[in-house]
Write a protein that holds these residues in place. Sequence first.
Motif, mmCIF file in Angstrom:
data_model
loop_
_atom_site.group_PDB
_atom_site.id
_atom_site.type_symbol
_atom_site.label_atom_id
_atom_site.label_comp_id
_atom_site.label_asym_id
_atom_site.label_seq_id
_atom_site.Cartn_x
_atom_site.Cartn_y
_atom_site.Cartn_z
ATOM 1 N N ARG A 1 0.047 -34.427 -6.322
ATOM 2 C CA ARG A 1 1.430 -33.967 -5.353
ATOM 3 C C ARG A 1 2.889 -34.125 -5.865
ATOM 4 O O ARG A 1 3.725 -33.614 -5.003
ATOM 5 C CB ARG A 1 0.765 -34.703 -4.024
ATOM 6 C CG ARG A 1 0.123 -34.275 -3.820
ATOM 7 C CD ARG A 1 -1.058 -35.351 -2.730
ATOM 8 N NE ARG A 1 -2.425 -34.991 -2.040
ATOM 9 C CZ ARG A 1 -1.943 -33.913 -0.818
ATOM 10 N NH1 ARG A 1 -1.508 -33.314 -0.640
ATOM 11 N NH2 ARG A 1 -3.895 -33.431 -0.684
ATOM 12 N N ALA A 2 3.316 -34.742 -6.664
ATOM 13 C CA ALA A 2 4.176 -35.200 -6.793
ATOM 14 C C ALA A 2 5.097 -34.268 -8.164
ATOM 15 O O ALA A 2 6.093 -33.928 -7.714
ATOM 16 C CB ALA A 2 4.331 -35.836 -7.679
ATOM 17 N N ALA A 3 4.199 -33.859 -8.448
ATOM 18 C CA ALA A 3 4.843 -32.739 -10.159
ATOM 19 C C ALA A 3 4.464 -31.782 -9.458
ATOM 20 O O ALA A 3 5.424 -30.654 -10.564
ATOM 21 C CB ALA A 3 4.000 -32.938 -11.397
ATOM 22 N N ALA A 4 4.133 -31.066 -8.469
ATOM 23 C CA ALA A 4 3.757 -30.020 -8.236
ATOM 24 C C ALA A 4 5.197 -29.426 -7.903
ATOM 25 O O ALA A 4 5.407 -28.188 -8.189
ATOM 26 C CB ALA A 4 2.869 -29.321 -7.353
ATOM 27 N N PRO A 5 5.910 -29.503 -7.013
ATOM 28 C CA PRO A 5 6.985 -28.563 -6.521
ATOM 29 C C PRO A 5 8.126 -28.898 -7.965
ATOM 30 O O PRO A 5 9.558 -28.229 -7.902
ATOM 31 C CB PRO A 5 7.867 -30.026 -5.562
ATOM 32 C CG PRO A 5 6.274 -30.713 -5.443
ATOM 33 C CD PRO A 5 5.581 -30.680 -6.022
ATOM 34 N N LEU A 6 7.865 -29.533 -8.626
ATOM 35 C CA LEU A 6 9.061 -29.930 -9.456
ATOM 36 C C LEU A 6 9.199 -28.880 -10.375
ATOM 37 O O LEU A 6 10.303 -28.600 -11.811
ATOM 38 C CB LEU A 6 8.710 -30.974 -10.600
ATOM 39 C CG LEU A 6 9.000 -32.272 -10.392
ATOM 40 C CD1 LEU A 6 8.758 -33.458 -10.672
ATOM 41 C CD2 LEU A 6 9.985 -32.535 -8.764
ATOM 42 N N LEU A 7 7.661 -27.852 -10.422
ATOM 43 C CA LEU A 7 7.601 -26.101 -11.369
ATOM 44 C C LEU A 7 8.220 -25.416 -10.839
ATOM 45 O O LEU A 7 8.999 -25.096 -9.535
ATOM 46 C CB LEU A 7 6.194 -26.340 -11.412
ATOM 47 C CG LEU A 7 5.445 -27.213 -12.056
ATOM 48 C CD1 LEU A 7 4.072 -26.595 -12.160
ATOM 49 C CD2 LEU A 7 6.117 -27.595 -13.341
ATOM 50 N N VAL A 8 9.229 -24.189 -11.890
ATOM 51 C CA VAL A 8 9.620 -23.423 -11.387
ATOM 52 C C VAL A 8 8.605 -22.385 -11.474
ATOM 53 O O VAL A 8 6.893 -22.596 -11.693
ATOM 54 C CB VAL A 8 10.539 -22.415 -11.848
ATOM 55 C CG1 VAL A 8 11.852 -23.715 -12.519
ATOM 56 C CG2 VAL A 8 9.508 -22.302 -13.676
ATOM 57 N N PRO A 9 8.662 -21.154 -10.249
ATOM 58 C CA PRO A 9 7.189 -20.508 -10.390
ATOM 59 C C PRO A 9 6.714 -19.895 -11.161
ATOM 60 O O PRO A 9 7.749 -19.923 -12.322
ATOM 61 C CB PRO A 9 8.655 -18.664 -9.426
ATOM 62 C CG PRO A 9 9.204 -19.843 -8.145
ATOM 63 C CD PRO A 9 9.624 -21.133 -9.154
ATOM 64 N N GLN A 10 5.488 -19.654 -11.927
ATOM 65 C CA GLN A 10 4.564 -19.871 -12.281
ATOM 66 C C GLN A 10 5.253 -20.371 -14.059
ATOM 67 O O GLN A 10 5.045 -20.480 -15.256
ATOM 68 C CB GLN A 10 5.177 -17.950 -13.229
ATOM 69 C CG GLN A 10 5.471 -17.090 -12.720
ATOM 70 C CD GLN A 10 4.673 -15.317 -12.827
ATOM 71 O OE1 GLN A 10 5.440 -15.260 -14.229
ATOM 72 N NE2 GLN A 10 5.538 -14.464 -11.793
ATOM 73 N N GLY A 11 5.577 -22.098 -13.626
ATOM 74 C CA GLY A 11 5.900 -22.596 -14.204
ATOM 75 C C GLY A 11 4.194 -23.658 -15.063
ATOM 76 O O GLY A 11 3.865 -22.961 -13.485
ATOM 77 N N LEU A 12 4.202 -24.295 -15.356
ATOM 78 C CA LEU A 12 2.879 -24.915 -16.433
ATOM 79 C C LEU A 12 3.043 -26.312 -16.237
ATOM 80 O O LEU A 12 3.379 -27.271 -15.956
ATOM 81 C CB LEU A 12 2.470 -24.727 -17.586
ATOM 82 C CG LEU A 12 2.519 -22.688 -18.046
ATOM 83 C CD1 LEU A 12 2.415 -22.429 -19.229
ATOM 84 C CD2 LEU A 12 1.653 -22.308 -17.283
ATOM 85 N N LEU A 13 1.536 -26.846 -15.338
ATOM 86 C CA LEU A 13 1.171 -27.832 -15.192
ATOM 87 C C LEU A 13 -0.345 -28.260 -16.504
ATOM 88 O O LEU A 13 -0.995 -27.602 -16.059
ATOM 89 C CB LEU A 13 1.143 -28.807 -13.646
ATOM 90 C CG LEU A 13 1.081 -29.712 -13.723
ATOM 91 C CD1 LEU A 13 1.772 -29.919 -12.255
ATOM 92 C CD2 LEU A 13 -0.459 -30.468 -13.690
ATOM 93 N N TYR A 14 0.880 -29.379 -16.944
ATOM 94 C CA TYR A 14 -1.087 -29.778 -17.836
ATOM 95 C C TYR A 14 -1.925 -31.439 -17.377
ATOM 96 O O TYR A 14 -0.914 -32.137 -16.726
ATOM 97 C CB TYR A 14 -1.318 -30.614 -19.097
ATOM 98 C CG TYR A 14 -1.661 -30.829 -20.180
ATOM 99 C CD1 TYR A 14 -2.835 -29.936 -20.482
ATOM 100 C CD2 TYR A 14 -1.717 -32.274 -20.812
ATOM 101 C CE1 TYR A 14 -3.793 -30.622 -21.772
ATOM 102 C CE2 TYR A 14 -2.486 -32.423 -21.283
ATOM 103 C CZ TYR A 14 -4.099 -31.488 -22.305
ATOM 104 O OH TYR A 14 -5.057 -32.131 -22.984
ATOM 105 N N LEU A 15 -3.388 -30.930 -16.715
ATOM 106 C CA LEU A 15 -3.152 -32.511 -16.352
ATOM 107 C C LEU A 15 -5.167 -32.656 -17.869
ATOM 108 O O LEU A 15 -5.982 -32.125 -17.437
ATOM 109 C CB LEU A 15 -3.945 -32.359 -15.401
ATOM 110 C CG LEU A 15 -4.787 -33.538 -14.738
ATOM 111 C CD1 LEU A 15 -3.834 -34.698 -14.257
ATOM 112 C CD2 LEU A 15 -5.466 -33.120 -12.954
ATOM 113 N N GLU A 16 -5.068 -34.394 -17.423
ATOM 114 C CA GLU A 16 -6.030 -34.532 -18.025
ATOM 115 C C GLU A 16 -6.826 -36.013 -17.112
ATOM 116 O O GLU A 16 -5.948 -36.478 -16.531
ATOM 117 C CB GLU A 16 -5.802 -35.722 -19.795
ATOM 118 C CG GLU A 16 -5.363 -34.355 -20.881
ATOM 119 C CD GLU A 16 -5.307 -35.773 -22.404
ATOM 120 O OE1 GLU A 16 -5.949 -36.047 -22.019
ATOM 121 O OE2 GLU A 16 -4.404 -34.904 -22.855
#
Length: 216
Positions: A168-183
Amino acid sequence: MSGRDGTPRTARSKADGRPDVRTEAPRGASRGPSEVRIVGGVWKRSKLPVADRPGLRPTPDRVRETLFNWLGQDLSGWRVLDAFAGSGALGFEAASRGAAQVTLLEKDPGLAAQLRANLKRLDKDGTAPMRIEAADALAWMRRAAPASLDLVLLDPPFAQDLFLPALRAAAPLLVPQGLLYLEAPEALEPPAELGLSLWREGRAGAVHYRLFQRNG
């Protein structure tokens, strides 16, 4: 971050869109490795020490290799956040591959000091675009500028159940089509309102690792 065909410019493998699932033997409950190696880029084969801390579980070499095969080997121009840095393996890997800006967050002051020492050792001329902060990752991300990052790397301590708050904290920081990696210890699905779509996924023993793309 899209190519001409609309697929993410980072997706340079598995063009058919099917998940690339790799397996690795479980790491077990014993103490993890005392060091890890950077697997690509200008610092390839450089060693990063791993402190003996409860819950400190660096991303295995094979998983990092898979992740950066998904992302592409050249991250030139990318702005990257390694939010729960620990050993720094993910963040140093991104910097090694040419990212324009890499921020590592580590709450433990001792680990943050070790990260700074590693940066000083590797960055001989002091030009690597890396910043290391002794900070609480959730608090830092909640006050950071929206749409300011191309890639966020999340590997929270498994025992603290920080996965959904971190997403929830990280998603808004991404540009459109930005990527988020999660373990995580299970294949977690982000809440729909975060606008994240699964792009790649894999599993190594008890660790599930997934790469999401922000819609838009």
